[in-house]
Scaffold this motif. Sequence first.
Motif, PDB file in Angstrom:
ATOM      1  N   GLU A 112       0.847  -1.230   0.015  1.00 19.82           N
ATOM      2  CA  GLU A 112       0.023   0.153   0.018  1.00 19.82           C
ATOM      3  C   GLU A 112       0.751   1.365   0.079  1.00 19.82           C
ATOM      4  N   THR A 113       2.132   1.313   0.536  1.00 18.68           N
ATOM      5  CA  THR A 113       2.889   2.326   0.598  1.00 18.68           C
ATOM      6  C   THR A 113       3.408   2.669  -0.902  1.00 18.68           C
ATOM      7  N   ILE A 114       3.656   1.702  -1.765  1.00 16.43           N
ATOM      8  CA  ILE A 114       4.232   1.720  -2.999  1.00 16.43           C
ATOM      9  C   ILE A 114       3.353   2.291  -3.836  1.00 16.43           C
ATOM     10  N   GLU A 115       1.736   1.642  -3.689  1.00 15.97           N
ATOM     11  CA  GLU A 115       0.623   2.246  -4.533  1.00 15.97           C
ATOM     12  C   GLU A 115       0.313   3.388  -4.101  1.00 15.97           C
ATOM     13  N   ALA A 116       0.577   4.092  -2.991  1.00 19.08           N
ATOM     14  CA  ALA A 116       0.542   5.524  -2.701  1.00 19.08           C
ATOM     15  C   ALA A 116       1.531   6.440  -3.507  1.00 19.08           C
ATOM     16  N   PHE A 117       2.938   5.838  -3.637  1.00 17.46           N
ATOM     17  CA  PHE A 117       3.884   6.517  -4.307  1.00 17.46           C
ATOM     18  C   PHE A 117       3.481   6.591  -5.607  1.00 17.46           C
ATOM     19  N   LEU A 118       2.891   5.354  -6.173  1.00 18.33           N
ATOM     20  CA  LEU A 118       2.517   5.483  -7.699  1.00 18.33           C
ATOM     21  C   LEU A 118       1.432   6.457  -8.182  1.00 18.33           C
ATOM     22  N   ASN A 119       0.672   6.785  -7.171  1.00 16.59           N
ATOM     23  CA  ASN A 119      -0.411   7.761  -7.475  1.00 16.59           C
ATOM     24  C   ASN A 119       0.212   9.295  -6.991  1.00 16.59           C
ATOM     25  N   ILE A 120       1.448   9.493  -6.890  1.00 18.35           N
ATOM     26  CA  ILE A 120       1.802  11.023  -6.605  1.00 18.35           C
ATOM     27  C   ILE A 120       1.786  11.558  -7.983  1.00 18.35           C
ATOM     28  N   GLU A 121       1.386  12.857  -7.843  1.00 20.73           N
ATOM     29  CA  GLU A 121       1.350  13.760  -8.999  1.00 20.73           C
ATOM     30  C   GLU A 121       2.514  14.422  -9.123  1.00 20.73           C
ATOM     31  N   TYR A 122       3.179  14.307 -10.383  1.00 17.54           N
ATOM     32  CA  TYR A 122       4.426  15.268 -10.332  1.00 17.54           C
ATOM     33  C   TYR A 122       4.764  15.654 -11.882  1.00 17.54           C
ATOM     34  N   PRO A 123       4.793  16.720 -12.152  1.00 17.65           N
ATOM     35  CA  PRO A 123       5.032  17.022 -13.866  1.00 17.65           C
ATOM     36  C   PRO A 123       6.069  16.645 -14.483  1.00 17.65           C
ATOM     37  N   ALA A 124       7.270  15.924 -13.805  1.00 18.62           N
ATOM     38  CA  ALA A 124       8.494  15.710 -14.635  1.00 18.62           C
ATOM     39  C   ALA A 124       8.679  14.217 -14.037  1.00 18.62           C
ATOM     40  N   PRO A 125       9.592  13.400 -14.491  1.00 18.25           N
ATOM     41  CA  PRO A 125       9.811  11.890 -14.148  1.00 18.25           C
ATOM     42  C   PRO A 125      10.070  11.790 -12.847  1.00 18.25           C
ATOM     43  N   LEU A 126       9.432  10.845 -12.139  1.00 21.46           N
ATOM     44  CA  LEU A 126       9.559  10.321 -10.834  1.00 21.46           C
ATOM     45  C   LEU A 126       9.733   9.199 -10.502  1.00 21.46           C
ATOM     46  N   GLN A 127      11.112   8.837 -10.103  1.00 20.44           N
ATOM     47  CA  GLN A 127      11.573   7.435  -9.827  1.00 20.44           C
ATOM     48  C   GLN A 127      11.432   6.995  -8.245  1.00 20.44           C
ATOM     49  N   VAL A 128      10.862   5.769  -8.153  1.00 17.47           N
ATOM     50  CA  VAL A 128      10.783   5.594  -6.807  1.00 17.47           C
ATOM     51  C   VAL A 128      11.292   4.131  -6.499  1.00 17.47           C
ATOM     52  N   ILE A 129      12.467   4.253  -5.569  1.00 16.49           N
ATOM     53  CA  ILE A 129      13.191   2.978  -5.286  1.00 16.49           C
ATOM     54  C   ILE A 129      12.896   2.476  -3.980  1.00 16.49           C
ATOM     55  N   LEU A 130      12.461   1.191  -3.857  1.00 22.86           N
ATOM     56  CA  LEU A 130      12.384   0.448  -2.770  1.00 22.86           C
ATOM     57  C   LEU A 130      13.655  -0.353  -2.518  1.00 22.86           C
ATOM     58  N   ALA A 131      14.284   0.491  -1.481  1.00 23.18           N
ATOM     59  CA  ALA A 131      15.473  -0.249  -0.765  1.00 23.18           C
ATOM     60  C   ALA A 131      15.361  -0.990   0.386  1.00 23.18           C
TER      61      ALA A 131
END
Length: 481
Positions: A110-129
Amino acid sequence: MAGGAAPTAYGRLMNKLRSPVQIMSTFVLGLLLPFAFYVFCDSAIGIDISPICYLCVVFMLVLTALVVWIECFLAVFNREHVPEEPGSPYPPASAIIAAYLPNEADTILETIEAFLNIEYPAPLQVILAYNTPRDMPEMESILAEMGRQRPDRFLPYRVIHSRSKAENVNAAVKLIRGEFVGVFDADHCPSYDSFMRAWKWLSNGYDIVQGHCLVRNGDDNWVARAVAVEFETIYSIGHPGSESVHNFGFFGGSNGFWRSGLLAQIGMDASMLTEDIDSSIRVLLAGGRIKSDPGLISSELATTTLKQIWNQRMRWAQGWFQVSMRHFFAGMTCRNLSVWQRFGLFHLFVWREVYPWLSLQILPLLCFIAYKMKGFGSINWLDFVYLGTTLFTFSCGPAQILFAYFVSEKSIKKRAMWWWFYFFFATIFYTEFKNVIARVAHIKEFMKEKAWMVTPRTVSQQRQAFKELRKGGGGMEVVVR
């Protein structure tokens, strides 16, 4: 145990008794020894030092309360609003979610899902380390599939041989593509516009911006409700107020946004219990600027038992003590800091560490005065100076709660009973509970105890909490399918 040997029955008994013995030792050091010293000076040397000690203790307690009042006023009436426009166009951004997977497997999707729904006008990379002591094939296959579905946005990365959040973050920094990066714990769900808001600060002269961590599981039980209100006093009043007074903020470990090059340069020190505070101080000593923004919101899960609070806050307190000892002399002589900022570091490094012990000192003083006067009944409890300073000193806690209420995030503010409960809970028990933790942390550090106790994550009411935290109340919008 060394070599993986199982602890003996004696070892288990000593482990159970360690913290109670350490707690008792703090009261011996903080109460009995001062009282014995006053008696010794009076009877053996013939000098009654209690009057001057009493005046010094009262002065320091009143001064501490005054600083809290000033922070409250500045946090409310001297707020710096987020710039209306960024100083430069929105660049590519990255997010690092640091996770210890066995502990956070129930929350991470659910944390990842929240990050995938973030609005941002440029490329946004999400790394789960993440690190894990054992393979978790089912969970790791799900993460890999999510990465294949969104290769432009999500990258799961297992950090082999990592044993800490610091090592996870340091490994992930090498993979980031963004000009700036947000660092998050695995239970965080940032607001939909958080990266845009963070860039407005970073593009206007700041190197780090620390956001507001909002508790979303307050309905779980009374402990979570207390932490929910406590976090409002910290992030709505404590952090911005301290920044206004001392002219610097600090990174709190999660929901903090860095310039990527700076994070790569500073890094996280895995030997520190609070690697976040350590990195903040190193940034300040290097001349960096850190902003605290109460409007930059990310929700998280609060601890739900007193034992969890004890373990978590013990790590925080001992970690702060480590940082204070490591950076005190460098902070006091750093030419990148103004004289006023050095005073602020002195307040954090010295005064904040001394205060839990200082808060006890009025008790042995009153006991000695009663000993000298042949009973507590001989003390004039209605003396104007004593009564006035006592009331003023005790007023700073309720004041902080009251000020926080007026500027708190509305999903917490509307829970009036939570605030009343926290007022009585903090006044009667919780404030001294945290002071005990701070004192015991000093003893643990001197005894070289550095155990990291993982904080369990609860998921009992997450989905309802997600539904409540949509656009409007603090700007949170998280889609839950």
